[in-house]
Design an enzyme around this catalytic site. Sequence first.
Site, PDB file in Angstrom:
ATOM      1  N   PRO A   1      36.830  46.941  61.338  1.00 15.98           N
ATOM      2  CA  PRO A   1      38.040  47.225  62.137  1.00 15.98           C
ATOM      3  C   PRO A   1      38.064  48.667  62.631  1.00 15.98           C
ATOM      4  CG  PRO A   1      38.588  46.131  60.066  1.00 15.98           C
ATOM      5  CD  PRO A   1      37.154  46.509  59.973  1.00 15.98           C
ATOM      6  N   GLY A   2      38.634  48.847  63.813  1.00 17.17           N
ATOM      7  CA  GLY A   2      38.889  50.194  64.309  1.00 17.17           C
ATOM      8  C   GLY A   2      37.743  50.857  65.037  1.00 17.17           C
TER       9      GLY A   2
ATOM     10  N   GLY B   1      36.557  49.789  68.040  1.00 22.00           N
ATOM     11  CA  GLY B   1      36.712  49.659  69.497  1.00 22.00           C
ATOM     12  C   GLY B   1      36.228  48.351  70.074  1.00 22.00           C
ATOM     13  N   LYS B   2      36.155  47.285  69.268  1.00 18.86           N
ATOM     14  CA  LYS B   2      35.653  46.005  69.785  1.00 18.86           C
ATOM     15  C   LYS B   2      36.581  45.434  70.861  1.00 18.86           C
ATOM     16  CE  LYS B   2      35.654  43.936  65.807  1.00 18.86           C
ATOM     17  NZ  LYS B   2      36.200  45.041  64.985  1.00 18.86           N
ATOM     18  N   THR B   3      37.869  45.435  70.561  1.00 20.16           N
ATOM     19  CA  THR B   3      38.827  44.845  71.510  1.00 20.16           C
ATOM     20  C   THR B   3      39.006  45.713  72.741  1.00 20.16           C
ATOM     21  OG1 THR B   3      40.006  43.791  69.677  1.00 20.16           O
ATOM     22  CG2 THR B   3      41.181  44.000  71.758  1.00 20.16           C
TER      23      THR B   3
ATOM     24  N   SER C   1      22.160  43.530  46.490  1.00 24.09           N
ATOM     25  CA  SER C   1      21.639  44.842  46.891  1.00 24.09           C
ATOM     26  C   SER C   1      21.896  45.938  45.861  1.00 24.09           C
ATOM     27  CB  SER C   1      22.243  45.259  48.238  1.00 24.09           C
ATOM     28  OG  SER C   1      23.640  45.412  48.135  1.00 24.09           O
TER      29      SER C   1
ATOM     30  N   LYS D   1      25.828  51.366  55.182  1.00 21.52           N
ATOM     31  CA  LYS D   1      25.668  51.957  53.858  1.00 21.52           C
ATOM     32  C   LYS D   1      25.270  53.425  53.955  1.00 21.52           C
ATOM     33  CE  LYS D   1      24.341  47.569  51.689  1.00 21.52           C
ATOM     34  NZ  LYS D   1      23.256  46.806  51.040  1.00 21.52           N
TER      35      LYS D   1
END
Length: 768
Positions: free
Chosen positions: A354-355, A357-359, A675, A718
């Site tokens: 989230p956050g 900038g996808k949208t 992992s 990571k």
Amino acid sequence: MTQYDNLPVLAMRGNFFFPNIRAKVEVARDISRNAIKYALDNGGKFFMVSQLDGVKSLPNSAADLYQVGVVAEIASVESATSESTVVITRTLEAAKVVNMTMGEKLIFASVQTLDYTCQNNSETRAWFDETIKCITKLADIDKNIKKTEIKNFTNSPDIDYLAFTNLVANEIVTRLPFRQAILEDTSIESRMERICVYIEGELELVKVEKRIANRVKDQVQDGQKEYYLREQMKAISAELGDDANEKQDYLDKIKASGMPEEVANKANKELSRLAKMSPTSPDAAVIRNYLDWLCDVPWSKESVDNKDLVRARQILDEDHYGLEKIKDRIIEYLAVMQLTGKLNGPILCFVGPPGVGKTSIVKSIARALDRKYLRVSLGGVRDEAEIRGHRRTYVGAIPGKIIYMMKQAGCINPVLLLDEIDKMGKDNRGDPASAMLEVLDPEQNFSFTDHFMEVPYDLSKVLFVCTANATDDIPEPLLDRMEVIELSGYTELEKVEIANKFLLKKNMALHGIPDGAIEISDETYGKIVERYTSESGVRNLERQIATICRKVALKLVSTKETKITVTPDNLREFLGAERNRDEMGVIPDTVGSARGLAWTRVGGVTLNVDATLFQGKGEVQLTGNLGDVMKESARTAISLVKSLADEYGIDKSVFEKTDIHIHVPEGAIPKDGPSAGITMATVVMSAFSGKPVSGKVAMTGEITLRGKVLPIGGLREKTLAAYRIGIRKVIIPKDNERDLEEIPKEVRDNIQFVLAEDIATVYANALV
């Protein structure tokens, strides 16, 4: 005859008032409010005239207005808001336009008052008496007519015929053409004749309405109220010809919609069914709704794409910092469109925490293409009908989200964002993800079929873009139809640039802070990122900047300061105590404690793994809300250490009389995945050998029983998590070397990557 020069013109839509009338007038259009304001500032007089076409929003020329109106003056202002103004006016004299000047914000007119002629003889008196009779007949039917004022004229010995005709026309004549004709007529006798003709027409209309009522009454029996009402509506429609008009309206809409021939045939078939039904039948309402949807959805209207690559790149860079992979993919897409002239390629799917900038990047894509932008939120959608719609057999059936959005777009080639596609669920009402297969397959979405529409609809020209936080919850068949582009978290340098170029300006505007009133250095931004936020995106960073803006706004209002400088030294004054202080930097070299790296849906995080030994029977305890895979990794790590006991100087007998407890802190958070294998193998070896683990190292990798280090996913996220907290040495699997290209150069240049093929390399770099 009097002339008035340069009066402001109040253009009325559908009505005006005759002379000698006191009336309330409400104006909302800017050009009308300007006229009232000008009149108030210059003596109070204005020219009231009606538009020929009351539907037209604004008069464009003098030809749009009648040439005869009324000079009026403002008596008082009753109310004035940002949306409308209400004034009390007194109309004075009728006047004709001599000259009119059209302006964008105001219309001026020079007018000359009309001279009315009255013979004032027996003929005039006869017309007066006839008019009174007509008014009396109409008043017996229409109780709203004010008899008192008209009766005053009949009792007067000296009748003012002009005032009489003005009052009667203003009160009784409601249709604009008749009102205007009476206003322009300068003969008093002719005016009264026009009024009588109008009243007779109204009386005839009342007779027709009574005839309709009587026709219906003759067709029904007493007591059948519902049937009576339905027949009355049918008779009214027959009298007015509404049935024919409705059918013709639908035929015109079907022709104008540009729908394909097979769809038009379906629409015409439904229209024929509608014509045979009663207008009040429930099925008729369903068919009307269906026809409205068929006609309102765009079938052929298409917006023109802007294929300028330079402009597109400029827009993308203006709106977003970084995200080079996405920007390059969009430019490539536009280049292909230029060569082929059509939409090609798979559906794009932006995946990331989230956050990041996808949208918002999708909005920039739509702006770059000059296309309509629409967003569908798929989070929590569990019903297949949300995508494909309901069949018309259900009460209240409507089309699905896809067809609804196409109607909203008004064209067949919008940019349609399918937000949070990984958050769709399924239950006994169907699987919406399966319904999306047809929508997002370029090979078959040219004939998408909605259950409500029941006809194929072409979605092939829609630019679909999906967003998700992770691909794990997206079904494989659906994921296979999309081109996944991953957005990882931002580096500290990128966050500083984003804050400086975008977030501060945006929040200053939102909080009403003038330009230049806040000064924040890059060093201060760096401290905000480092000490007050811990995220992959920039949402929390924006919240912190918004907090600073609120504090600054308070200072600007309560003090005389005009510029506030935020520095690392006074940052606490704006944001309070630092939140990430304890997590920053490296940890001390500790026996049985190491720092691993993990991937989550919100980006990469660091993960401390602790191991402790105590006398017992060789039992193993695993705590920290671990999943099955992680528990297996812990047991594998213990077995590996036992097999290497001789090589690292550990007495094998100690394993039989020592219990080991492995714990991963933050036990409220579920953890799983392989992992952390090398991290667990390191803390177990450290605990048994007594060698401390370097606090300057973080590690990630899966381990086997033979000590081989296997590759993992999410290396970029990571690594960014390690870099954020000050780690500058990271142990990764050798097979992940190819993924180093995905890590930002700023991070890559400042971190020492140890490529490990086996556990020996891990121990050599992790154990002190």
